[in-house]
Design a protein around this motif. Structure first.
Motif, PDB file in Angstrom:
ATOM      1  N   SER A 156      -6.430  -2.401  -0.384  1.00 27.25           N
ATOM      2  CA  SER A 156      -5.443  -1.630  -1.151  1.00 27.25           C
ATOM      3  C   SER A 156      -5.985  -0.292  -1.653  1.00 27.25           C
ATOM      4  CB  SER A 156      -4.927  -2.443  -2.336  1.00 27.25           C
ATOM      5  OG  SER A 156      -5.953  -2.676  -3.276  1.00 27.25           O
ATOM      6  N   VAL A 165      -0.365   6.138  -9.419  1.00 27.35           N
ATOM      7  CA  VAL A 165      -0.451   7.294  -8.527  1.00 27.35           C
ATOM      8  C   VAL A 165      -0.041   8.562  -9.270  1.00 27.35           C
ATOM      9  CG1 VAL A 165       0.527   8.329  -6.438  1.00 27.35           C
ATOM     10  CG2 VAL A 165      -0.213   5.940  -6.421  1.00 27.35           C
ATOM     11  N   THR A 189       0.834  -1.205   0.000  1.00 29.72           N
ATOM     12  CA  THR A 189       0.000   0.000   0.000  1.00 29.72           C
ATOM     13  C   THR A 189       0.867   1.253   0.000  1.00 29.72           C
ATOM     14  OG1 THR A 189      -0.198  -0.075   2.409  1.00 29.72           O
ATOM     15  CG2 THR A 189      -1.970  -1.116   1.129  1.00 29.72           C
ATOM     16  N   ASP A 190       2.071   1.121  -0.515  1.00 29.38           N
ATOM     17  CA  ASP A 190       2.981   2.260  -0.622  1.00 29.38           C
ATOM     18  C   ASP A 190       2.765   2.933  -1.977  1.00 29.38           C
ATOM     19  OD1 ASP A 190       5.051   4.061  -0.857  1.00 29.38           O
ATOM     20  OD2 ASP A 190       6.646   2.554  -0.763  1.00 29.38           O
ATOM     21  N   PRO A 191       2.210   4.165  -1.979  1.00 34.67           N
ATOM     22  CA  PRO A 191       1.964   4.853  -3.251  1.00 34.67           C
ATOM     23  C   PRO A 191       3.226   5.059  -4.092  1.00 34.67           C
ATOM     24  CG  PRO A 191       0.838   5.979  -1.456  1.00 34.67           C
ATOM     25  CD  PRO A 191       1.738   4.944  -0.834  1.00 34.67           C
ATOM     26  N   ALA A 226      -5.067   7.969  -1.793  1.00 32.90           N
ATOM     27  CA  ALA A 226      -3.861   8.802  -1.659  1.00 32.90           C
ATOM     28  C   ALA A 226      -3.500   9.482  -2.980  1.00 32.90           C
ATOM     29  CB  ALA A 226      -2.688   7.957  -1.168  1.00 32.90           C
ATOM     30  N   ALA A 227      -3.802   8.829  -4.099  1.00 35.92           N
ATOM     31  CA  ALA A 227      -3.509   9.403  -5.414  1.00 35.92           C
ATOM     32  C   ALA A 227      -4.464  10.543  -5.764  1.00 35.92           C
ATOM     33  CB  ALA A 227      -3.582   8.321  -6.490  1.00 35.92           C
ATOM     34  N   TRP A 263       2.801   0.660  -7.739  1.00 32.41           N
ATOM     35  CA  TRP A 263       1.774   1.690  -7.627  1.00 32.41           C
ATOM     36  C   TRP A 263       2.168   3.033  -8.229  1.00 32.41           C
ATOM     37  CZ3 TRP A 263      -3.142   1.081  -6.780  1.00 32.41           C
ATOM     38  CH2 TRP A 263      -3.605   0.008  -6.013  1.00 32.41           C
ATOM     39  N   VAL A 321      -4.420   3.402  -1.460  1.00 32.80           N
ATOM     40  CA  VAL A 321      -3.498   3.961  -2.451  1.00 32.80           C
ATOM     41  C   VAL A 321      -4.266   4.786  -3.486  1.00 32.80           C
ATOM     42  CG1 VAL A 321      -1.668   3.492  -4.126  1.00 32.80           C
ATOM     43  CG2 VAL A 321      -1.892   2.055  -2.092  1.00 32.80           C
ATOM     44  N   ASN A 322      -5.410   4.286  -3.936  1.00 38.65           N
ATOM     45  CA  ASN A 322      -6.235   5.060  -4.873  1.00 38.65           C
ATOM     46  C   ASN A 322      -6.623   6.397  -4.246  1.00 38.65           C
ATOM     47  OD1 ASN A 322      -7.028   1.982  -5.202  1.00 38.65           O
ATOM     48  ND2 ASN A 322      -7.227   2.945  -7.213  1.00 38.65           N
ATOM     49  N   SER A 342      -2.662  11.515  -9.855  1.00 40.81           N
ATOM     50  CA  SER A 342      -2.346  12.757  -9.130  1.00 40.81           C
ATOM     51  C   SER A 342      -2.068  13.916 -10.090  1.00 40.81           C
ATOM     52  CB  SER A 342      -1.187  12.555  -8.155  1.00 40.81           C
ATOM     53  OG  SER A 342      -0.012  12.193  -8.821  1.00 40.81           O
TER      54      SER A 342
END
Length: 175
Positions: free
Chosen positions: A92, A59, A48-50, A98-99, A55, A95-96, A63
């Motif tokens: 997961s 991302v 789960t690391d952007p 966070a992006a 990923w 991550v979406n 973004s």
């Protein structure tokens, strides 16, 4: 089925206002996720690391679009109780988010009276559709780009109806 679609990067690059994605399957068997999914099933560990290599391209794509003012929304229609794959996907989704994606979940029983297209799709600026075609076991078999105004209208209306009923990611409890 051969792909006749523009790439997702091309579509995001051309997008100016909105990108919406409707997912309606309870299992996706995409090759690029297979190892990660299996590891999660066996160990509970999940990337789960952007910024990780898996990923970072997604991302960055999302973004950058969000940074240009594009609203990116993703809705998932899911059967309950959910499959192991949906549990994995839910885990997961941070991550979406966070992006810059807005993500909601709709239990399938609450979608019964919504007219839905037959396939998952991305819809860009309410005009360009990127259909996603999957085999019965969830393997990706191709994409197709469509600019038919009637199909775009169906997708926009279906997505909006799902979105209005769906539960925001941070409030959706897996059952």
């Amino acid at each position: 089925m051969p792909s006749t679609a523009l790439t997702i990067a091309e579509l995001f690059g051309d997008c100016t206002r909105s990108a919406v994605h409707l997912e309606m399957r309870d299992l996706y068997g995409t090759a690029e996720e297979a190892e990660d999914f299996q590891t999660w099933l066996e160990t509970g560990r999940l990337d789960t690391d952007p910024g990780s290599p898996d990923w970072a391209p997604w991302v960055s794509l999302v973004s950058h679009a969000v940074g240009r003012g594009v609203t990116v929304r993703r809705a998932r229609i899911v059967s309950e109780p959910v499959t192991q794959y949906i549990r994995y996907e839910h885990a997961s989704t941070s991550v979406n988010v966070a992006a810059g994606e807005l993500v909601r979940w709709l239990p399938r029983r609450r979608a019964s009276d919504i007219a839905l297209p037959g396939n998952d799709f991305w819809l860009f600026d309410d005009q360009v559709i990127r259909w996603g075609f999957f085999s019965g076991d969830g393997a990706m078999v191709g994409h197709e780009t469509c600019e038919d105004p009637r199909a775009a209208k169906l997708c926009a209306e279906a997505f909006d109806a799902v979105w209005d009923r769906a539960i925001p990611h941070d409030a959706y409890q897996i059952r």
